[in-house]
Write a protein that holds these residues in place. Structure first.
Motif, PDB file in Angstrom:
ATOM      1  N   THR A 596       0.836  -1.202   0.000  1.00 17.42           N
ATOM      2  CA  THR A 596       0.000   0.000   0.000  1.00 17.42           C
ATOM      3  C   THR A 596       0.865   1.244   0.000  1.00 17.42           C
ATOM      4  OG1 THR A 596      -1.743  -1.158   1.211  1.00 17.42           O
ATOM      5  CG2 THR A 596      -1.778   1.236   1.302  1.00 17.42           C
ATOM      6  N   ASP A 611      -9.266   5.811  -1.689  1.00 18.99           N
ATOM      7  CA  ASP A 611      -8.757   4.734  -0.853  1.00 18.99           C
ATOM      8  C   ASP A 611      -8.922   3.395  -1.572  1.00 18.99           C
ATOM      9  OD1 ASP A 611      -7.839   3.181   1.191  1.00 18.99           O
ATOM     10  OD2 ASP A 611      -9.358   3.781   2.645  1.00 18.99           O
ATOM     11  N   LYS A 629      -3.603   4.673  -0.213  1.00 19.24           N
ATOM     12  CA  LYS A 629      -4.304   4.918   1.040  1.00 19.24           C
ATOM     13  C   LYS A 629      -4.030   6.356   1.474  1.00 19.24           C
ATOM     14  CE  LYS A 629      -5.020   3.268   5.773  1.00 19.24           C
ATOM     15  NZ  LYS A 629      -6.480   3.138   5.565  1.00 19.24           N
TER      16      LYS A 629
END
Length: 683
Positions: A596, A611, A629
């Motif tokens: 991420t 997101d 994120k």
């Protein structure tokens, strides 16, 4: 048999080197793992990763038997073979390389999958006995070592247990909540017992920053600027201990003149911090005598990493914090151990005229870069133990290209089928620390610990030392260590070091090697001929690469952001992994989720990223797809990707180190994992 807890030590590449107690349920099976409460540093506390070690040691994915490649490289096609055939094939490949190109065509390659001195060092004994190409181990701590040595002259520092007696702990460039939980044990004691404050200095809001009293979220690669501004305030406001400096530091007058222009305003423009934040921290540090500076590795993993560590390490010298219990600093304790590794590593056979390759530049070495081969023969045979270079090394696309050479034989001795093992010609199963004997020393603490075998090896796994000794016999390598057991080598090491013997250490479990207060705090002088700390280091004496600042200063990063690559990438550790160890366990995978990119919400809006959206990061070396994120705990223009995930975890099967640079960090080499400029866009 009734369950019992047996003592051992954690082998992983972590400064804590925890004293452990492992529940043995059967001759080949463990249950719970806990920290040894009697050990004054471990204090009964260990990380979640190791506490659930049964999941790892008994994983159904452990390698079970030797495997020979039966299809194209990387195809995943294998056939099982016996140990004798496997060892014969490795030996014959080494002998063929030696006959064709000379012994330097063989490159045994290793690192810190185990920190045990016998099992880790055995491959060195083979290398030295045969004259195979040497390895300069740079991938972890070389820049930090050089930065600390530049000023102090030796790698030691204040006893970390003294943190409990501090009034201020400065966690600079580390995330001990995730990577060294024992630090937090001693920090907690100081906070509860003395009302101590914890300050974290890090480019993003880590788990440690979350629980700190103050977090300075500076831009990556600007730690030197912050350190200089703090020192400017210390001199300006009368917090420099001039009597101490006169006695134990050189170049102080020159330093003060140099710092006159390194104001908080100057540093604010570089670091992204406010002047008020810099002034507040400088005042807090300068007025707190019992201030303990715990330097992590994060700030060192940049092109300017050694310069940054040196600049930061100057702070307790300026204030004289070294004079106080609970004051001073610690980067690493490796210099306090005087263990004789002549037998374990075959140092009596070491020939320094044999070429040495920088392990961080394995991609360049295997693809024949003339800067690395230096007119010598190509590497045509390798044995790899304790490391996973296809994933962990910089410029991993080039590393993979090198491993795919048809004229290169690679044998990998591993516990799991790593990305490196997948590209090997032969894979042999390795023991974990619970399945063999070894001896360990702490990097962030002060104990020498013995780890006796707790259970029998799983499946057909064999220890490193046995494998190396068997290969040595087949290739004609001679050294007394090849005829000894691991325990006999431990015994010889302890006796040669004046530290008793293996039987005694087994009974007492550990040796506290921390020097006395005066030595630990350099009160009798620093480890230079004149006994003085060096604000103006002799960088040339530490390594061949130039460009270092004469005095503590802000040194430009190697890959600064620009119009084409406006984002700074930091590849920080993940809480559930340790480098690539534990990435194979289901619990760790589930808790970490997936690779991420943590990016500032305003950057996400500008790139129209939500997101979980796929995002591509890239630079001239390649590109990687991860999931975005938005995260307010990171500066604008900075992207954080935590963890060294297997390549298969990424959307396109290409890992994050395809973007990191293999260019050596001055003055002595090293990998700049947190010094990468990238572009970023929706994938």
């Amino acid at each position: 048999m009734p369950a019992q807890f047996l003592p051992t030590a954690c082998p992983h590449d972590c400064p804590s080197t925890c004293a452990l107690e492992v529940e043995r349920l059967a001759p080949d099976r463990i249950g719970k793992v806990r920290g040894a409460a009697e050990n004054s540093y471990t204090a009964g506390v260990i990380c979640a990763k190791v506490s659930r070690y049964a999941e790892r040691v008994h994983s159904p994915d452990r390698l079970k038997t030797p495997l020979l490649r039966s299809g194209p490289k990387g195809s995943g096609q294998w056939r099982e073979i016996g140990w004798d055939e496997a060892l014969d094939r490795i030996a014959e490949s080494f002998l063929t390389a030696e006959r064709t190109h000379g012994p330097e065509a063989v490159w045994p390659y290793f690192y810190a999958g185990t920190m045990g001195l016998v099992q880790r060092g055995a491959i060195q004994r083979l290398r030295h006995a045969k004259g195979y190409s040497r390895q300069t181990s740079t991938v972890c701590d070389t820049p930090a070592n050089m930065g600390w040595l530049a000023g102090y002259g030796d790698i030691r520092g204040a006893d970390p247990r003294e943190m409990a007696e501090s009034d201020l702990i400065v966690n600079w460039g580390g995330n001990p909540v995730a990577t060294q939980v024992n630090v937090m044990t001693h920090v907690s004691r100081a906070r509860k017992g003395r009302g101590a404050k914890l300050v974290t200095i890090d480019p993003y809001r880590t788990g440690t920053a979350e629980v700190s009293d103050l977090h300075l979220m500076l831009r990556p690669g600007t730690d030197g600027a912050l350190a200089c501004a703090v020192m400017h305030v210390l001199f300006r406001d009368g917090h420099a201990d001039r009597a101490y400096l006169t006695r134990l530091a050189g170049d102080t007058a020159r330093l003060e003149v140099h710092l006159a222009t390194r104001t908080p305003e100057w540093a604010a423009g570089i670091t992204g911090l406010t002047v008020a934040e810099i002034e507040e921290f400088a005042r807090l540090y300068g007025t707190t005598k019992r201030s303990y500076l715990r330097i992590g590795y994060g700030l060192s993993r940049a092109h300017n990493g050694a310069a940054q560590v040196h600049a930061v390490s100057c702070l307790p010298v300026v204030t004289g914090a070294w004079q106080h219990k609970g004051g001073g600093a610690l980067y690493c304790s490796s210099g306090i151990y005087k263990l004789d590794k002549t037998v374990s590593e075959g140092l009596d056979r070491l020939d320094t005229s044999v070429r040495s390759f920088d392990q961080s530049r394995i991609g360049a070495v295997l693809t024949g870069d003339p800067r690395d081969l230096a007119s010598g023969p190509p590497v045509t045979a390798m044995l790899i133990q304790n490391t996973n270079p296809v994933t962990i090394c910089p410029d991993s696309n080039r590393v993979r290209q090198g491993f795919l050479r048809e004229d290169l034989f690679v044998a990998v001795h591993e516990q799991f089928m790593t990305d490196t093992a997948k590209l090997a010609d032969l894979v042999i199963p390795a023991t974990t620390f619970l399945e063999h004997d070894d001896i360990y020393r702490g990097g962030g603490q002060m104990h020498i610990l013995i780890g006796r075998k707790v259970i029998e090896p799983q499946f057909e796994a064999r220890e490193n030392h046995w494998v190396i000794s068997e290969i040595a016999r087949r290739v004609g390598a001679e050294h007394p260590g090849f005829g000894m057991t691991a325990l006999e080598i431990i015994d010889a090491m302890l006796k040669a070091s004046g530290l008793g013997d293996a039987e005694t250490l087994t009974e007492q479990r550990w040796i506290d090697a921390q020097p006395d207060f005066e030595t630990s705090h350099f009160l009798n002088g620093f480890a230079h001929p004149d006994g003085k700390f060096r604000f103006a280091p002799d960088w040339r004496a530490l390594g061949p690469y130039g460009g270092m600042p004469e005095m503590p200063d802000h040194m430009a990063p190697g890959r600064d952001a620009d119009a084409e690559h406006p984002f700074r990438l930091v590849t920080a550790p993940a809480r559930q992994f340790l480098n690539t160890s534990f990435t194979e366990t289901l619990t760790a995978q589930r808790r970490e989720g997936r690779p991420t990119a943590l990016i500032h919400p305003d950057d996400a809006v500008a790139l129209t990223l939500g997101d979980g959206d796929a995002v591509r990061l890239g630079n001239p070396q390649g590109s990687v797809v991860v999931h975005a994120k938005p995260f307010a705990g990171v500066p604008r223009g900075v992207v954080i990707v935590e963890g060294i995930w297997p390549n298969s975890a990424f959307v396109e099967g290409i890992g994050i180190n395809s973007l990191t640079s293999p260019e050596p960090v001055p003055p002595a080499g090293g990998a700049a994992f947190h010094d990468t400029a990238v572009w970023m866009r929706a994938a």
